[in-house]
Motif scaffolding. Sequence first.
Motif, PDB file in Angstrom:
ATOM      1  N   LEU A  44      -8.235  18.477  12.292  1.00  0.00           N
ATOM      2  CA  LEU A  44      -7.341  17.773  13.217  1.00  0.00           C
ATOM      3  C   LEU A  44      -6.177  18.256  13.525  1.00  0.00           C
ATOM      4  CD1 LEU A  44      -8.006  14.330  11.670  1.00  0.00           C
ATOM      5  CD2 LEU A  44      -9.055  15.108  13.638  1.00  0.00           C
ATOM      6  N   TRP A  45      -5.349  18.872  12.678  1.00  0.00           N
ATOM      7  CA  TRP A  45      -4.068  19.781  13.059  1.00  0.00           C
ATOM      8  C   TRP A  45      -4.340  20.773  14.096  1.00  0.00           C
ATOM      9  CZ3 TRP A  45      -3.301  24.948  12.220  1.00  0.00           C
ATOM     10  CH2 TRP A  45      -1.850  25.350  12.290  1.00  0.00           C
ATOM     11  N   GLY A  46      -5.297  21.621  13.817  1.00  0.00           N
ATOM     12  CA  GLY A  46      -5.719  22.718  14.796  1.00  0.00           C
ATOM     13  C   GLY A  46      -6.167  22.088  15.945  1.00  0.00           C
ATOM     14  N   ALA A  47      -7.068  20.990  16.219  1.00  0.00           N
ATOM     15  CA  ALA A  47      -7.544  20.190  17.403  1.00  0.00           C
ATOM     16  C   ALA A  47      -6.373  19.689  18.157  1.00  0.00           C
ATOM     17  CB  ALA A  47      -8.531  19.105  16.917  1.00  0.00           C
ATOM     18  N   ALA A  48      -5.470  19.216  17.455  1.00  0.00           N
ATOM     19  CA  ALA A  48      -4.105  18.657  18.202  1.00  0.00           C
ATOM     20  C   ALA A  48      -3.441  19.669  18.704  1.00  0.00           C
ATOM     21  CB  ALA A  48      -3.377  17.796  17.098  1.00  0.00           C
ATOM     22  N   ASN A  49      -3.283  20.631  18.085  1.00  0.00           N
ATOM     23  CA  ASN A  49      -2.334  21.823  18.744  1.00  0.00           C
ATOM     24  C   ASN A  49      -3.114  22.477  20.087  1.00  0.00           C
ATOM     25  OD1 ASN A  49       0.011  23.051  17.276  1.00  0.00           O
ATOM     26  ND2 ASN A  49      -1.333  22.508  15.625  1.00  0.00           N
ATOM     27  N   GLY A  50      -4.656  22.434  19.701  1.00  0.00           N
ATOM     28  CA  GLY A  50      -5.232  22.953  20.977  1.00  0.00           C
ATOM     29  C   GLY A  50      -5.387  21.973  22.001  1.00  0.00           C
ATOM     30  N   PHE A  51      -5.346  20.615  21.886  1.00  0.00           N
ATOM     31  CA  PHE A  51      -5.188  19.696  22.786  1.00  0.00           C
ATOM     32  C   PHE A  51      -4.060  19.808  23.599  1.00  0.00           C
ATOM     33  CE2 PHE A  51      -3.752  15.301  24.020  1.00  0.00           C
ATOM     34  CZ  PHE A  51      -4.665  14.864  24.858  1.00  0.00           C
ATOM     35  N   PHE A  52      -2.630  19.814  23.136  1.00  0.00           N
ATOM     36  CA  PHE A  52      -1.379  19.835  23.756  1.00  0.00           C
ATOM     37  C   PHE A  52      -1.532  21.068  24.577  1.00  0.00           C
ATOM     38  CE2 PHE A  52      -0.303  16.583  20.681  1.00  0.00           C
ATOM     39  CZ  PHE A  52       0.204  15.552  21.380  1.00  0.00           C
ATOM     40  N   ILE A  53      -1.730  22.218  23.949  1.00  0.00           N
ATOM     41  CA  ILE A  53      -1.758  23.401  24.828  1.00  0.00           C
ATOM     42  C   ILE A  53      -2.733  23.337  26.195  1.00  0.00           C
ATOM     43  CG2 ILE A  53      -2.236  26.080  24.699  1.00  0.00           C
ATOM     44  CD1 ILE A  53      -1.244  25.911  21.777  1.00  0.00           C
ATOM     45  N   MET A  54      -3.894  22.950  25.658  1.00  0.00           N
ATOM     46  CA  MET A  54      -4.993  22.984  26.698  1.00  0.00           C
ATOM     47  C   MET A  54      -4.402  21.862  27.730  1.00  0.00           C
ATOM     48  SD  MET A  54      -8.603  23.301  25.140  1.00  0.00           S
ATOM     49  CE  MET A  54      -8.396  22.033  24.016  1.00  0.00           C
ATOM     50  N   GLY A  55      -3.791  20.822  27.454  1.00  0.00           N
ATOM     51  CA  GLY A  55      -3.306  19.808  28.471  1.00  0.00           C
ATOM     52  C   GLY A  55      -2.356  20.375  29.095  1.00  0.00           C
ATOM     53  N   ALA A  56      -1.268  21.074  28.645  1.00  0.00           N
ATOM     54  CA  ALA A  56      -0.363  21.770  29.307  1.00  0.00           C
ATOM     55  C   ALA A  56      -0.673  22.718  30.501  1.00  0.00           C
ATOM     56  CB  ALA A  56       0.661  22.639  28.373  1.00  0.00           C
ATOM     57  N   MET A  57      -1.792  23.386  30.060  1.00  0.00           N
ATOM     58  CA  MET A  57      -2.458  24.319  30.878  1.00  0.00           C
ATOM     59  C   MET A  57      -3.106  23.629  32.170  1.00  0.00           C
ATOM     60  SD  MET A  57      -4.250  26.923  28.440  1.00  0.00           S
ATOM     61  CE  MET A  57      -5.293  27.796  29.817  1.00  0.00           C
ATOM     62  N   VAL A  58      -3.646  22.475  31.908  1.00  0.00           N
ATOM     63  CA  VAL A  58      -4.448  21.655  33.099  1.00  0.00           C
ATOM     64  C   VAL A  58      -3.123  21.104  33.919  1.00  0.00           C
ATOM     65  CG1 VAL A  58      -5.965  19.713  33.559  1.00  0.00           C
ATOM     66  CG2 VAL A  58      -6.539  21.482  31.726  1.00  0.00           C
ATOM     67  N   MET A  59      -2.216  20.427  33.167  1.00  0.00           N
ATOM     68  CA  MET A  59      -1.364  19.663  34.036  1.00  0.00           C
ATOM     69  C   MET A  59      -0.298  20.532  34.628  1.00  0.00           C
ATOM     70  SD  MET A  59      -2.567  16.546  33.654  1.00  0.00           S
ATOM     71  CE  MET A  59      -0.836  15.681  34.178  1.00  0.00           C
ATOM     72  N   GLN A  60      -0.109  21.783  34.438  1.00  0.00           N
ATOM     73  CA  GLN A  60       1.064  22.485  34.849  1.00  0.00           C
ATOM     74  C   GLN A  60       1.359  22.237  36.187  1.00  0.00           C
ATOM     75  OE1 GLN A  60       2.898  24.275  32.618  1.00  0.00           O
ATOM     76  NE2 GLN A  60       4.364  24.120  34.336  1.00  0.00           N
ATOM     77  N   PRO A  61       0.309  22.213  37.124  1.00  0.00           N
ATOM     78  CA  PRO A  61       0.847  22.245  38.768  1.00  0.00           C
ATOM     79  C   PRO A  61       1.431  20.614  38.784  1.00  0.00           C
ATOM     80  CG  PRO A  61      -1.361  22.924  38.378  1.00  0.00           C
ATOM     81  CD  PRO A  61      -1.158  22.908  37.052  1.00  0.00           C
ATOM     82  N   TYR A  62       0.963  19.658  38.102  1.00  0.00           N
ATOM     83  CA  TYR A  62       1.374  18.554  38.256  1.00  0.00           C
ATOM     84  C   TYR A  62       2.889  18.381  37.738  1.00  0.00           C
ATOM     85  CZ  TYR A  62      -3.304  17.484  39.104  1.00  0.00           C
ATOM     86  OH  TYR A  62      -4.750  17.428  39.778  1.00  0.00           O
ATOM     87  N   PHE A  63       3.145  18.984  36.563  1.00  0.00           N
ATOM     88  CA  PHE A  63       4.587  19.033  35.920  1.00  0.00           C
ATOM     89  C   PHE A  63       5.421  19.834  36.825  1.00  0.00           C
ATOM     90  CE2 PHE A  63       2.248  19.325  31.505  1.00  0.00           C
ATOM     91  CZ  PHE A  63       2.221  18.133  31.595  1.00  0.00           C
ATOM     92  N   ASP A  64       5.106  20.798  37.630  1.00  0.00           N
ATOM     93  CA  ASP A  64       5.954  21.640  38.502  1.00  0.00           C
ATOM     94  C   ASP A  64       6.316  20.492  39.700  1.00  0.00           C
ATOM     95  OD1 ASP A  64       5.831  23.805  36.990  1.00  0.00           O
ATOM     96  OD2 ASP A  64       3.954  24.953  38.007  1.00  0.00           O
ATOM     97  N   ALA A  65       5.333  19.977  40.102  1.00  0.00           N
ATOM     98  CA  ALA A  65       5.563  19.145  41.349  1.00  0.00           C
ATOM     99  C   ALA A  65       6.202  18.009  40.945  1.00  0.00           C
ATOM    100  CB  ALA A  65       4.041  18.442  41.672  1.00  0.00           C
ATOM    101  N   TRP A  66       6.295  17.546  39.830  1.00  0.00           N
ATOM    102  CA  TRP A  66       7.196  16.308  39.210  1.00  0.00           C
ATOM    103  C   TRP A  66       8.660  16.879  39.225  1.00  0.00           C
ATOM    104  CZ3 TRP A  66       3.466  14.584  35.059  1.00  0.00           C
ATOM    105  CH2 TRP A  66       2.447  13.925  35.306  1.00  0.00           C
ATOM    106  N   LYS A  67       8.927  18.091  38.688  1.00  0.00           N
ATOM    107  CA  LYS A  67      10.295  18.739  38.715  1.00  0.00           C
ATOM    108  C   LYS A  67      10.900  18.897  39.846  1.00  0.00           C
ATOM    109  CE  LYS A  67       8.499  21.539  35.440  1.00  0.00           C
ATOM    110  NZ  LYS A  67       8.546  22.709  34.347  1.00  0.00           N
ATOM    111  N   LYS A  68      10.203  19.386  40.856  1.00  0.00           N
ATOM    112  CA  LYS A  68      10.310  19.648  42.057  1.00  0.00           C
ATOM    113  C   LYS A  68      10.773  18.114  42.780  1.00  0.00           C
ATOM    114  CE  LYS A  68       9.231  22.145  46.416  1.00  0.00           C
ATOM    115  NZ  LYS A  68       8.277  22.800  47.203  1.00  0.00           N
ATOM    116  N   ALA A  69      10.010  17.411  42.671  1.00  0.00           N
ATOM    117  CA  ALA A  69      10.313  15.957  43.285  1.00  0.00           C
ATOM    118  C   ALA A  69      11.560  15.120  42.975  1.00  0.00           C
ATOM    119  CB  ALA A  69       9.012  14.956  43.095  1.00  0.00           C
TER     120      ALA A  69
END
Length: 481
Positions: free
Chosen positions: A326-351
């Motif tokens: 579960l620890w490994g899966a949780a680390n992977g989940f957050f890293i993969m989530g950041a990869m998928v959401m990166q364009p949205y994070f960049d847009a929010w920071k710009k907005a």
Amino acid sequence: MTVNSLFFLVFLAGIYLFYYVVFPVKYRWLVLLAASVIFYIQACAASPVYVFLSAMCIWIAGMLMETQEKIKKKIILAAAVVFNLGLLLVLKYSGFFTAPLGISYYTLIAVGYVADVYKGKVQAQKNPARLLLFLMYFPQMTQGPVNRYQPMAAQLYEGHRMGYHNLSYGCQRILWGFFKKLVIADNLHPAMQSLFDGYETLGGVSCALACIYMTVWMYADFSGYMDIVAGTSELFGIHIAENFKRPFFSKSLAEYWRRWHITLCAWFRDYMFYPLAISSAAVRFGKFGRKHFGVRIGKLFPSLFALLFVWTCTGLWHEPNWRYVLWGAANGFFIMGAMVMQPYFDAWKKAFRIPVKSRGWQIFCMVRTFLLVCLLKVFPGPKDTAAMAGVIRKIFTDIRLPGGWDEVLPGIGKGDAMCLGFAVLIVFAVDVIQEKQPVRDLLAQKYTLVRWICYLGVLAMILLFGQFNVSMTGGFAYAQF
């Protein structure tokens, strides 16, 4: 024998004299080999036969691959990998054997060596004794680092001459490692363990403190070990791979894993992630992603596929139980989530016009990442899966402040807590300086009196506040892996 034992320091002094005084330069690598064999036999109750078997396996495989065509080389590589990983699985995970010392580390080193020979990155070592030294070099045996053959070979075999620089820098780093281990890690561990063990009667804040303590404890313990063995190796003019690069200054979880246990993460990246990401299965998965989720997300699918597998293996490498999976899966989940959401994070920071290069935002990202790393310790910290679930429930549902000092730092008096906090601040200050320039080089520019005040101050704190037992044989956290 552990590297923080009094016996090890005596052993090290003897090896140092033999290396530089007794043996000629050409044969000094034999001293290191003999020292490694003695260290392994003294430190490991399990038979040393297994590490010899691994060494013979990769020596034979390397020699055969030098003379075979590509198809046969693949078969030899596969056989060597299966043999070494099979030994690891049987000895560590079957439950029928006592796992030999360092098997999780030297197995990865062995697999990396045969993979590099197969790819043509290194030439096969023809001398089996020299290859055995590379595999079981005593500073790396207990818990790494996961060294590569190319940067280590020449250093191990060429022989070095005695010099003040190596002696001085090596002793400095050993002293710093003992400071982290004995003053911080060994003082903090009982309090952390007490909070995890007594979670049922505690509030969520105390449980969260246990996770924070575990993060600090593991850093002081593991990086302290690495400082000791890096300093030990430096005494002989050998520079092993660095395993830490101030991980708590990371601004994302992905960056954190590029700064923490660097050699292990690099091994998984080079020998598992990259081959998986370009495999036929990953390519098919990418086509599926582009078809059903669009081009941008689809392009990430091969990396997501590889990351999921790698992080599952990373959890199992640590320990074969659900807490680490579960620890490994949780680390992977957050890293993969950041990869998928990166364009949205960049847009929010710009907005919201967030000044991403400002010091305030950088500090916010560091604190956010540190707290996330601490939160993830809720998986491996408790003693079993039931306790893990209980601690998670407490953190998120029982928001009670600690009822007294025993629910903040149990077993540690307020005076000792101040000393512990001061020691943590010293390590933090050194890491801040180290981000800008090497501390030892900076110290070398100071007057002799200033340098010795620093050395004796660190030594005094070790002697006054360090946690010793009779034989100084306390273990290290990552040795269990």
